[in-house]
Write a protein that holds these residues in place. Structure first.
Motif, PDB file in Angstrom:
ATOM      1  N   LYS A  31      19.728  74.534  53.593  1.00 13.39           N
ATOM      2  CA  LYS A  31      18.963  73.353  53.959  1.00 13.39           C
ATOM      3  C   LYS A  31      19.325  72.986  55.396  1.00 13.39           C
ATOM      4  O   LYS A  31      20.421  73.311  55.876  1.00 13.39           O
ATOM      5  N   PHE A  32      18.421  72.302  56.081  1.00 11.45           N
ATOM      6  CA  PHE A  32      18.745  71.774  57.403  1.00 11.45           C
ATOM      7  C   PHE A  32      19.504  70.468  57.230  1.00 11.45           C
ATOM      8  O   PHE A  32      19.068  69.562  56.500  1.00 11.45           O
ATOM      9  N   THR A  33      20.661  70.360  57.892  1.00  5.99           N
ATOM     10  CA  THR A  33      21.539  69.204  57.749  1.00  5.99           C
ATOM     11  C   THR A  33      21.897  68.644  59.119  1.00  5.99           C
ATOM     12  O   THR A  33      21.935  69.379  60.111  1.00  5.99           O
ATOM     13  N   LEU A  45      37.590  67.966  50.630  1.00  5.35           N
ATOM     14  CA  LEU A  45      36.831  67.377  51.727  1.00  5.35           C
ATOM     15  C   LEU A  45      35.398  67.180  51.264  1.00  5.35           C
ATOM     16  O   LEU A  45      34.756  68.117  50.786  1.00  5.35           O
ATOM     17  N   TYR A  46      34.909  65.950  51.401  1.00  7.08           N
ATOM     18  CA  TYR A  46      33.527  65.613  51.074  1.00  7.08           C
ATOM     19  C   TYR A  46      32.758  65.426  52.372  1.00  7.08           C
ATOM     20  O   TYR A  46      33.130  64.609  53.212  1.00  7.08           O
ATOM     21  N   LEU A  47      31.710  66.199  52.524  1.00  8.59           N
ATOM     22  CA  LEU A  47      30.870  66.184  53.712  1.00  8.59           C
ATOM     23  C   LEU A  47      29.530  65.557  53.362  1.00  8.59           C
ATOM     24  O   LEU A  47      28.866  65.976  52.407  1.00  8.59           O
ATOM     25  N   TYR A  48      29.131  64.547  54.141  1.00 11.73           N
ATOM     26  CA  TYR A  48      27.861  63.853  53.922  1.00 11.73           C
ATOM     27  C   TYR A  48      26.979  64.070  55.144  1.00 11.73           C
ATOM     28  O   TYR A  48      27.446  63.952  56.283  1.00 11.73           O
ATOM     29  N   THR A  49      25.720  64.366  54.917  1.00 16.28           N
ATOM     30  CA  THR A  49      24.795  64.635  56.019  1.00 16.28           C
ATOM     31  C   THR A  49      23.435  64.010  55.734  1.00 16.28           C
ATOM     32  O   THR A  49      23.111  63.685  54.585  1.00 16.28           O
ATOM     33  N   GLY A  50      22.624  63.895  56.768  1.00 19.59           N
ATOM     34  CA  GLY A  50      21.207  63.689  56.573  1.00 19.59           C
ATOM     35  C   GLY A  50      20.546  65.043  56.358  1.00 19.59           C
ATOM     36  O   GLY A  50      21.156  66.100  56.576  1.00 19.59           O
ATOM     37  N   ARG A  51      19.299  65.016  55.917  1.00 14.43           N
ATOM     38  CA  ARG A  51      18.555  66.261  55.715  1.00 14.43           C
ATOM     39  C   ARG A  51      17.304  66.265  56.586  1.00 14.43           C
ATOM     40  O   ARG A  51      16.466  65.370  56.468  1.00 14.43           O
ATOM     41  N   ASP A  52      17.208  67.254  57.472  1.00 14.73           N
ATOM     42  CA  ASP A  52      16.014  67.420  58.298  1.00 14.73           C
ATOM     43  C   ASP A  52      14.955  68.183  57.509  1.00 14.73           C
ATOM     44  O   ASP A  52      15.213  69.298  57.027  1.00 14.73           O
ATOM     45  N   GLU A  53      13.760  67.597  57.404  1.00 13.08           N
ATOM     46  CA  GLU A  53      12.673  68.224  56.650  1.00 13.08           C
ATOM     47  C   GLU A  53      11.393  68.369  57.478  1.00 13.08           C
ATOM     48  O   GLU A  53      10.314  68.601  56.926  1.00 13.08           O
TER      49      GLU A  53
END
Length: 314
Positions: A31-33, A45-53
Motif C-alpha cells: 500500500k502507499f503510506t 514498534l507500532y508504526l502509524y501512517t496515512g494511506r495515499d490512494e
C-alpha cells in the motif's frame, strides 16, 4: 505496484491481520503510506501512517484512512486493519492527514489533522484506544483545535500535522502548523488545552512538525522549504527558546513533501520518513522508509543518510 515482499498471512475478508516480510526501503510495499509516527510498547514498534490512494494520474491527495503496522524485528511487519478513519469523528468530513500517537497512562491517544465538517478549514482531533492496534474512537466528541481558535482564514490549512510530547510534570505540549508553527500546552488529561495558543517562528518552516526528547534535550524537526527537506531546532524546555541546528535530510526521492519521525527501539535510534520510490509512486503516492539516526557528542543530530537498503533486521 511492487509486491515483491512475501505475504505470510493473507487477509481473509474478516479483517484479520496481514503479515509481510520486507527488509529494504520502502518498508511497506503493498500500500502507499505517508506521514509516519511511531511508538514502542512491550518490545514492539507500532508504526502509524496515512494511506495515499490517489490515482496514478491525479496530483491531489486522496487520504481516507490511517494505517497501523507493528514489528519486533523491523523486517517482519504486521498490518492491523480497521484502525481509524476521519469519518469516525462525527464532526469531520474527511482527509486522513499527518498525525501523532502517544501512550498516556493505560490509554493510547492519536492526534490527527482532518477537514472539519462545519467550521471551514482543517482541524485537529484526538482519538483514544485501550490498545496500540486499536480500534480507536473519538476521545472528546469535538475538535481539539479549529481555525477560529488561531484566527486563521476560513480556507486556511494551518492546523496540519500535530505532534505531542508529555513532560516530566505530566503536562503535554503540542506543536503543529502549515507555513506557521503553533504551540500549546495541554492539560494532564491530554484532551484539553491548558492556556493560549502561541506562534513559534522557525526558519523555513513549512509543515510536518515532530517532537522528541533525548538526554534532557527537546528536538523539534519539521519540513523545511519546498520541496521539503527536514530541519530541526533544539531546546532545554518544551516551550523553547529554540536554537536552529540546520538540515537533517535532503529532499526525499520522487517526493515534494517530508514528514520525519525519530524513535529509539531496542537500544538504537531510527529516522522514519516517506518518499515516492515505489513503482507508480510520487508526491501523492508515497511510501514510508526507515534509516539509522546518529547523534554527535554534543547531542546534535548527524545528517541522515537515506538508503534503499534501509535498516537491518533485529
Amino acid at each position: 505496484m511492487d509486491l515483491s515482499h512475501t505475504v505470510k498471512k493473507s487477509q481473509d475478508g474478516l479483517g484479520r491481520d496481514i503479515t509481510t516480510d520486507n527488509c529494504n526501503n520502502p518498508i511497506i510495499r503493498h500500500k502507499f503510506t505517508a506521514d509516519p509516527t511511531a511508538i514502542v510498547y512491550r518490545d514492539t514498534l507500532y508504526l502509524y501512517t496515512g494511506r495515499d490512494e490517489a490515482p496514478e494520474d491525479q496530483a491531489k491527495y486522496v487520504m481516507n484512512e490511517w494505517l497501523c503496522f507493528s514489528s519486533q524485528d523491523l523486517c517482519t511487519w504486521t498490518e492491523h486493519t480497521n484502525i481509524l478513519k476521519p469519518v469516525d469523528f462525527t464532526w469531520a468530513s474527511g482527509d486522513a492527514y499527518a498525525s501523532k500517537v502517544i501512550q498516556h497512562e493505560k490509554k493510547f491517544l492519536w492526534y490527527v489533522a482532518v477537514t472539519h465538517r462545519t467550521i471551514p478549514g482543517k482541524a485537529i482531533g484526538v482519538a483514544v484506544s485501550d490498545n496500540p492496534d486499536g480500534p480507536f474512537t473519538d476521545a472528546i466528541g469535538a475538535a481539539l483545535i479549529t481555525n477560529d481558535m488561531i484566527g486563521a482564514s476560513p480556507d486556511s490549512k494551518d492546523n496540519l500535522d500535530p505532534t505531542v510530547i508529555i513532560d516530566d510534570d505530566g503536562f503535554g505540549h503540542m506543536y503543529w502548523g502549515n507555513s506557521q508553527c503553533y504551540y500549546a500546552r495541554v492539560k494532564k488529561s491530554m484532551t484539553e488545552l491548558d492556556g493560549p495558543i502561541h506562534k513559534i517562528d522557525l526558519p523555513g518552516f513549512t509543515e510536518g512538525a515532530n517532537i522528541h526528547r533525548r538526554n534532557q534535550w527537546y528536538y523539534l524537526s519539521y519540513g523545511y522549504g519546498f520541496p521539503e527537506k527536514v530541519a530541526y531546532v533544539m531546546s532545554r524546555k518544551p516551550e523553547g527558546p529554540w536554537e536552529f541546528k540546520g538540515i537533517l535530510n535532503e529532499i526525499p526521492g520522487n517526493c515534494m513533501t517530508n514528514r520525519p519521525c525519530m524513535i529509539e527501539f531496542k537500544g538504537r535510534w531510527y529516522f522514519i520518513y516517506h518518499n515516492g520510490a515505489l513503482p507508480t509512486g510520487g508526491s501523492h503516492r508515497r511510501s514510508v522508509c526507515m534509516d539509522y539516526l546518529y547523534y554527535n557528542e554534543d547531542d546534535t543530530i548527524k545528517r541522515i543518510i537515506m538508503t534503499s537498503e534501509g535498516v537491518k533486521a533485529l
